[in-house]
Scaffold this motif. Structure first.
Motif, PDB file in Angstrom:
ATOM      1  N   THR A  25       0.883  -1.174   0.048  1.00  0.00           N
ATOM      2  CA  THR A  25       0.076   0.017   0.020  1.00  0.00           C
ATOM      3  C   THR A  25       0.986   1.116   0.127  1.00  0.00           C
ATOM      4  O   THR A  25       1.471   1.635   1.023  1.00  0.00           O
ATOM      5  N   LEU A  26       0.758   2.061  -1.194  1.00  0.00           N
ATOM      6  CA  LEU A  26       1.772   3.299  -1.134  1.00  0.00           C
ATOM      7  C   LEU A  26       1.053   4.247  -0.035  1.00  0.00           C
ATOM      8  O   LEU A  26      -0.018   4.227   0.306  1.00  0.00           O
ATOM      9  N   GLY A  27       2.223   4.789   0.842  1.00  0.00           N
ATOM     10  CA  GLY A  27       1.623   5.503   1.920  1.00  0.00           C
ATOM     11  C   GLY A  27       2.094   5.074   3.202  1.00  0.00           C
ATOM     12  O   GLY A  27       2.999   5.341   4.100  1.00  0.00           O
ATOM     13  N   LYS A  28       1.801   3.503   3.406  1.00  0.00           N
ATOM     14  CA  LYS A  28       2.144   2.873   4.358  1.00  0.00           C
ATOM     15  C   LYS A  28       3.775   2.173   4.024  1.00  0.00           C
ATOM     16  O   LYS A  28       4.352   2.188   4.729  1.00  0.00           O
ATOM     17  N   HIS A  29       3.714   1.820   2.732  1.00  0.00           N
ATOM     18  CA  HIS A  29       5.046   1.105   2.341  1.00  0.00           C
ATOM     19  C   HIS A  29       6.065   2.108   1.426  1.00  0.00           C
ATOM     20  O   HIS A  29       5.411   2.293   0.441  1.00  0.00           O
ATOM     21  N   PRO A  30       7.060   2.243   1.984  1.00  0.00           N
ATOM     22  CA  PRO A  30       8.056   3.245   0.967  1.00  0.00           C
ATOM     23  C   PRO A  30       8.249   2.462  -0.371  1.00  0.00           C
ATOM     24  O   PRO A  30       8.484   1.222  -0.059  1.00  0.00           O
ATOM     25  N   GLN A  31       8.193   3.073  -1.348  1.00  0.00           N
ATOM     26  CA  GLN A  31       8.412   2.662  -2.634  1.00  0.00           C
ATOM     27  C   GLN A  31       9.980   2.337  -2.844  1.00  0.00           C
ATOM     28  O   GLN A  31      10.619   3.139  -2.899  1.00  0.00           O
ATOM     29  N   GLY A  32      10.321   1.055  -2.838  1.00  0.00           N
ATOM     30  CA  GLY A  32      11.772   0.814  -2.979  1.00  0.00           C
ATOM     31  C   GLY A  32      11.850   0.806  -4.656  1.00  0.00           C
ATOM     32  O   GLY A  32      11.596   1.248  -5.208  1.00  0.00           O
ATOM     33  N   THR A  33      12.652  -0.353  -4.762  1.00  0.00           N
ATOM     34  CA  THR A  33      13.320  -0.261  -6.458  1.00  0.00           C
ATOM     35  C   THR A  33      12.301  -1.536  -7.068  1.00  0.00           C
ATOM     36  O   THR A  33      12.085  -2.634  -6.265  1.00  0.00           O
ATOM     37  N   GLU A  34      11.813  -1.262  -8.027  1.00  0.00           N
ATOM     38  CA  GLU A  34      11.140  -2.369  -8.666  1.00  0.00           C
ATOM     39  C   GLU A  34      12.082  -3.528  -9.193  1.00  0.00           C
ATOM     40  O   GLU A  34      12.895  -3.395  -9.797  1.00  0.00           O
ATOM     41  N   VAL A  35      11.627  -4.739  -8.816  1.00  0.00           N
ATOM     42  CA  VAL A  35      12.360  -6.002  -9.390  1.00  0.00           C
ATOM     43  C   VAL A  35      11.836  -6.395 -10.670  1.00  0.00           C
ATOM     44  O   VAL A  35      10.524  -6.719 -10.631  1.00  0.00           O
ATOM     45  N   LYS A  36      12.478  -6.551 -11.586  1.00  0.00           N
ATOM     46  CA  LYS A  36      11.915  -6.719 -13.072  1.00  0.00           C
ATOM     47  C   LYS A  36      12.096  -8.141 -13.352  1.00  0.00           C
ATOM     48  O   LYS A  36      11.298  -8.665 -13.860  1.00  0.00           O
ATOM     49  N   ALA A  37      13.267  -8.979 -12.790  1.00  0.00           N
ATOM     50  CA  ALA A  37      13.260 -10.422 -13.018  1.00  0.00           C
ATOM     51  C   ALA A  37      14.297 -11.062 -12.285  1.00  0.00           C
ATOM     52  O   ALA A  37      15.202 -10.368 -11.957  1.00  0.00           O
ATOM     53  N   ILE A  38      14.297 -12.204 -11.989  1.00  0.00           N
ATOM     54  CA  ILE A  38      15.069 -13.130 -11.457  1.00  0.00           C
ATOM     55  C   ILE A  38      16.187 -13.534 -12.542  1.00  0.00           C
ATOM     56  O   ILE A  38      15.710 -13.814 -13.667  1.00  0.00           O
ATOM     57  N   THR A  39      17.477 -13.708 -12.398  1.00  0.00           N
ATOM     58  CA  THR A  39      18.134 -14.208 -13.386  1.00  0.00           C
ATOM     59  C   THR A  39      19.034 -15.455 -12.777  1.00  0.00           C
ATOM     60  O   THR A  39      19.310 -15.715 -11.612  1.00  0.00           O
ATOM     61  N   TYR A  40      19.681 -16.390 -13.789  1.00  0.00           N
ATOM     62  CA  TYR A  40      20.478 -17.378 -13.384  1.00  0.00           C
ATOM     63  C   TYR A  40      21.996 -16.994 -13.407  1.00  0.00           C
ATOM     64  O   TYR A  40      22.995 -17.617 -13.051  1.00  0.00           O
ATOM     65  N   SER A  41      22.275 -15.468 -13.870  1.00  0.00           N
ATOM     66  CA  SER A  41      23.592 -15.069 -13.761  1.00  0.00           C
ATOM     67  C   SER A  41      24.371 -15.134 -12.611  1.00  0.00           C
ATOM     68  O   SER A  41      23.938 -14.611 -11.582  1.00  0.00           O
ATOM     69  N   ALA A  42      25.513 -15.820 -12.754  1.00  0.00           N
ATOM     70  CA  ALA A  42      26.466 -15.935 -11.419  1.00  0.00           C
ATOM     71  C   ALA A  42      25.881 -16.458 -10.588  1.00  0.00           C
ATOM     72  O   ALA A  42      26.404 -16.331  -9.340  1.00  0.00           O
ATOM     73  N   MET A  43      24.656 -17.258 -10.604  1.00  0.00           N
ATOM     74  CA  MET A  43      24.092 -17.890  -9.379  1.00  0.00           C
ATOM     75  C   MET A  43      24.931 -18.793  -8.553  1.00  0.00           C
ATOM     76  O   MET A  43      25.458 -19.676  -9.283  1.00  0.00           O
ATOM     77  N   GLN A  44      24.783 -18.796  -7.308  1.00  0.00           N
ATOM     78  CA  GLN A  44      25.623 -19.598  -6.595  1.00  0.00           C
ATOM     79  C   GLN A  44      24.945 -20.255  -5.629  1.00  0.00           C
ATOM     80  O   GLN A  44      24.270 -19.531  -4.741  1.00  0.00           O
ATOM     81  N   ILE A  45      24.857 -21.578  -5.186  1.00  0.00           N
ATOM     82  CA  ILE A  45      24.355 -22.416  -4.224  1.00  0.00           C
ATOM     83  C   ILE A  45      25.427 -23.063  -3.093  1.00  0.00           C
ATOM     84  O   ILE A  45      25.936 -24.044  -3.748  1.00  0.00           O
ATOM     85  N   VAL A  46      25.701 -22.579  -2.130  1.00  0.00           N
ATOM     86  CA  VAL A  46      26.541 -23.355  -1.300  1.00  0.00           C
ATOM     87  C   VAL A  46      25.967 -24.247  -0.196  1.00  0.00           C
ATOM     88  O   VAL A  46      25.220 -23.548   0.581  1.00  0.00           O
ATOM     89  N   ASN A  47      26.063 -25.615  -0.424  1.00  0.00           N
ATOM     90  CA  ASN A  47      25.335 -26.370   0.402  1.00  0.00           C
ATOM     91  C   ASN A  47      26.294 -27.401   0.986  1.00  0.00           C
ATOM     92  O   ASN A  47      26.724 -28.516   0.675  1.00  0.00           O
ATOM     93  N   GLU A  48      26.856 -27.119   2.235  1.00  0.00           N
ATOM     94  CA  GLU A  48      28.039 -27.931   2.827  1.00  0.00           C
ATOM     95  C   GLU A  48      27.707 -28.139   4.149  1.00  0.00           C
ATOM     96  O   GLU A  48      28.056 -27.579   5.086  1.00  0.00           O
ATOM     97  N   PRO A  49      26.672 -29.443   4.401  1.00  0.00           N
ATOM     98  CA  PRO A  49      26.389 -29.579   5.646  1.00  0.00           C
ATOM     99  C   PRO A  49      27.263 -29.901   6.673  1.00  0.00           C
ATOM    100  O   PRO A  49      27.293 -29.512   7.851  1.00  0.00           O
ATOM    101  N   LYS A  50      28.547 -30.430   6.002  1.00  0.00           N
ATOM    102  CA  LYS A  50      29.687 -30.578   7.066  1.00  0.00           C
ATOM    103  C   LYS A  50      30.223 -29.314   7.788  1.00  0.00           C
ATOM    104  O   LYS A  50      30.594 -29.496   8.861  1.00  0.00           O
ATOM    105  N   ASN A  51      30.388 -28.230   7.002  1.00  0.00           N
ATOM    106  CA  ASN A  51      30.991 -27.112   7.459  1.00  0.00           C
ATOM    107  C   ASN A  51      29.708 -26.174   7.921  1.00  0.00           C
ATOM    108  O   ASN A  51      30.075 -25.128   8.354  1.00  0.00           O
TER     109      ASN A  51
END
Lengths: 158, 158
Positions: B121-147
């Motif tokens: 709701t404008l007025g209650k929530h300050p307008q931040g930046t519009e997110v246009k899209a998610i990308t796969y660019s340089a995506m990284q997922i670190v999944n190391e249960p041991k550490n």
């Protein structure tokens, strides 16, 4: 319809994120009755991104020189010199550029340009967007005297 | 030292330029005590870019499902579903995400997530930046249960 929530549902998570590496760019497109004018206009486009040019008055003149081994590097260095005018003393914002020498043949191409404007002053000049760097990315120079077509495209990092 | 200029020098050029193709992105980095929490936090990071999350109250809950053929596409579709929550009705801004099902083995990986928040709701929530899209660019997922290391990096177009 208002929903009801348990206390656990209303407990907010702690923040475990951050924002990194913000990058942005914008493409400048400029044209003119000569390639020289297209270059001048491209420089103005860059200054126009930094502030609102109608707020700028002509109070100073500086001369810059730029060289390049081809048209692309000439344009790059020309814009880079203009950016430098703004980044260091005299912190000049230009609303008029006049290329007085435009040597585009031979081994070393070169530009001499008179740069008119005034020192950037917060309060007088609205702060636009900081220009971080000129890039060669997707740079295009259209130089077709037969069709009277003179245009440049430059992407700048902001 | 004030300089003097001729009338010709003070004549300003007409504008022969325009701004094209503005692009920008930001990299989200999120972590947690489990990969599941890192995913939740990454979703919150995205909402935190759209507005100031402390202004959001929990008034609604929506459930989303996302699938993927590997972890990267699972994360991509998860964030894409969250973005869709905001882009269409109920225009939900979330300040809490709870992944209730997180299936990361087998042929099809899948997530079910409870999304808490309220309508933007404008007025209650300050307008931040519009997110246009998610990308796969340089995506990284670190999944190391041991550490005990669980982190994700995602670049979003803004």
């Amino acid at each position: 319809m208002e929903q009801t929530f348990t206390e656990e549902e209303l407990t907010l998570p702690t923040c475990k994120y951050e924002y990194l590496d913000h990058t942005a760019d914008v493409q400048l497109h400029a044209w003119g009755d000569s390639l020289q004018e297209a270059f001048e206009q491209c420089g103005l486009a860059m200054f126009g991104y930094m502030t609102e040019l109608p707020t700028v008055e002509i109070q100073q003149r500086s001369e810059i020189k730029a060289t390049g081994h081809d048209m692309e590097s000439l344009l790059f260095h020309f814009l880079d010199e203009l950016l430098f005018l703004f980044s260091c003393e005299p912190f000049l914002i230009c609303n008029k550029l006049v290329i007085t020498e435009f040597i585009t043949d031979g081994e070393e191409l070169s530009i001499t340009c008179s740069c008119y404007g005034e020192e950037f002053t917060l309060g007088k000049h609205p702060q636009g967007t900081e220009v971080k760097a000129i890039t060669y990315s997707a740079m295009q120079i259209v130089n077709e005297p037969k069709n009277k077509q003179f245009e440049v495209y430059v992407i700048i990092d902001i």
